[in-house]
Motif scaffolding. Structure first.
Motif, PDB file in Angstrom:
ATOM      1  N   ALA A 102       0.825  -1.206   0.000  1.00 58.57           N
ATOM      2  CA  ALA A 102       0.000   0.000   0.000  1.00 58.57           C
ATOM      3  C   ALA A 102       0.860   1.256   0.000  1.00 58.57           C
ATOM      4  N   ASP A 103       1.926   1.254   0.794  1.00 59.67           N
ATOM      5  CA  ASP A 103       2.813   2.420   0.834  1.00 59.67           C
ATOM      6  C   ASP A 103       3.483   2.650  -0.522  1.00 59.67           C
ATOM      7  N   THR A 104       3.910   1.578  -1.158  1.00 56.67           N
ATOM      8  CA  THR A 104       4.550   1.702  -2.473  1.00 56.67           C
ATOM      9  C   THR A 104       3.556   2.217  -3.511  1.00 56.67           C
ATOM     10  N   GLU A 105       2.368   1.670  -3.498  1.00 55.87           N
ATOM     11  CA  GLU A 105       1.343   2.095  -4.457  1.00 55.87           C
ATOM     12  C   GLU A 105       0.920   3.541  -4.228  1.00 55.87           C
ATOM     13  N   ASP A 106       0.807   3.933  -2.974  1.00 57.39           N
ATOM     14  CA  ASP A 106       0.428   5.316  -2.674  1.00 57.39           C
ATOM     15  C   ASP A 106       1.484   6.297  -3.168  1.00 57.39           C
ATOM     16  N   GLU A 107       2.755   5.900  -3.076  1.00 60.71           N
ATOM     17  CA  GLU A 107       3.857   6.776  -3.465  1.00 60.71           C
ATOM     18  C   GLU A 107       4.070   6.800  -4.971  1.00 60.71           C
ATOM     19  N   TRP A 108       4.028   5.611  -5.601  1.00 59.36           N
ATOM     20  CA  TRP A 108       4.446   5.498  -6.998  1.00 59.36           C
ATOM     21  C   TRP A 108       3.433   4.835  -7.916  1.00 59.36           C
ATOM     22  N   GLY A 109       2.706   3.826  -7.445  1.00 58.81           N
ATOM     23  CA  GLY A 109       1.812   3.062  -8.298  1.00 58.81           C
ATOM     24  C   GLY A 109       2.072   1.569  -8.171  1.00 58.81           C
ATOM     25  N   THR A 110       1.601   0.818  -9.152  1.00 55.64           N
ATOM     26  CA  THR A 110       1.643  -0.648  -9.114  1.00 55.64           C
ATOM     27  C   THR A 110       3.068  -1.187  -9.187  1.00 55.64           C
ATOM     28  N   VAL A 111       3.360  -2.149  -8.344  1.00 56.85           N
ATOM     29  CA  VAL A 111       4.653  -2.836  -8.382  1.00 56.85           C
ATOM     30  C   VAL A 111       4.717  -3.710  -9.631  1.00 56.85           C
ATOM     31  N   GLY A 112       5.727  -3.455 -10.469  1.00 57.14           N
ATOM     32  CA  GLY A 112       5.883  -4.237 -11.698  1.00 57.14           C
ATOM     33  C   GLY A 112       6.883  -5.362 -11.578  1.00 57.14           C
ATOM     34  N   VAL A 113       7.825  -5.214 -10.646  1.00 60.77           N
ATOM     35  CA  VAL A 113       8.846  -6.244 -10.405  1.00 60.77           C
ATOM     36  C   VAL A 113       8.898  -6.512  -8.910  1.00 60.77           C
ATOM     37  N   LEU A 114       8.762  -7.766  -8.535  1.00 61.26           N
ATOM     38  CA  LEU A 114       8.860  -8.180  -7.145  1.00 61.26           C
ATOM     39  C   LEU A 114      10.026  -9.144  -6.999  1.00 61.26           C
ATOM     40  N   VAL A 115      11.000  -8.773  -6.182  1.00 62.35           N
ATOM     41  CA  VAL A 115      12.144  -9.649  -5.902  1.00 62.35           C
ATOM     42  C   VAL A 115      12.060 -10.067  -4.442  1.00 62.35           C
TER      43      VAL A 115
END
Length: 250
Positions: free
Chosen positions: A68-81
């Motif tokens: 949620a924090d990542t999406e609020d700041e930037w948008g959808t996560v495209g790469v998950l490591v």
């Protein structure tokens, strides 16, 4: 706009090197791990935009918070490591229920929760890359690492099943399977071997290096390069890539 990557276990070892590599490749990188100081130091080495998210991913609600924090700041996560992990060494008769649960929680359940949370956004975007840092312990049984090996076998199984389920959606799911890597986790193994056998730390380190046919420890950079390969290769999915100097041939 630069693509978005989320790297777990980014405070040190393979996760840290991978986060820096992705930042250099132009990604906006969200870094998560438990230790905020180590995360800040890793972020300082990234040339591009970063988001520092200190959290224990095994805690209730932690995975949702990070996404949620990542999406609020930037948008959808495209790469998950999925770089977070932990290891212990014990004879099977001495593995406690707590130790068993901890290995599964960190090495399998938390990655599963991250994948489950990442997939809807990736599916909506029609593109995504998921790469789990597993281990050669996902492909063979070694003595004294029953709990760790069970968790990593489960992680590789999850990768293969999710990859099959998502084939054709634009999302690839892979694992990298390192041997003994020159990281703090391996240093803990060195210390355990020295304490258990009476060997010096240098002797214990040479013992682990000798388990790779190339005669040395794998570098974190070599593992990060394999992660990058998985991200850059749309035709590769459902694989467990060995980065172990030839120890497991498959």
């Amino acid at each position: 706009m630069n693509p978005i990557a989320l790297v777990t276990g980014a405070g040190g070892g393979i996760g840290r090197v991978t986060a820096i590599r992705l930042s250099r490749a132009g990604y906006r990188v969200a870094l998560t791990a438990r230790d905020p100081d180590r995360l800040e130091r890793a972020a300082a080495e990234c040339p591009g935009p970063t988001l520092v998210l200190p959290v224990d991913l095994t805690a209730p609600g932690a995975v949702e918070s990070v996404f949620a924090d990542t999406e609020d700041e930037w948008g959808t996560v495209g790469v998950l490591v999925l770089g977070a992990g932990t290891a212990t060494s014990s004879p099977v008769t001495r593995i406690t229920d707590e130790e068993w649960r901890r290995q599964l929680d960190v090495n399998l359940t938390a990655p599963f929760r991250c994948v489950r949370r990442a997939v809807p956004g990736m599916r909506a975007a029609g593109h995504g890359r998921i790469v789990a840092v597993a281990s050669v312990a996902a492909k063979r049984g070694d003595p004294y690492v029953t709990a760790y090996s069970a968790a990593k076998h489960g992680l590789l199984g999850m990768v293969r099943s999710v990859a099959a389920e998502l084939a054709g959606t634009g999302i690839t799911v892979n694992a990298v399977c390192p041997g003994y890597v020159d990281t703090p986790m391996t240093e803990e193994s060195v210390a355990n071997i020295a304490a258990r056998t009476g060997k010096t730390p240098d002797e214990a380190r040479r013992l682990l290096a000798g388990k790779q046919p190339i005669g040395r420890l794998i570098t974190p950079e070599e593992v990060a390069a394999a992660v990058q390969f998985c991200i850059d290769s749309p035709g590769v999915t459902g694989q467990g890539l060995n980065i172990d100097g030839g120890a497991v041939q498959s």
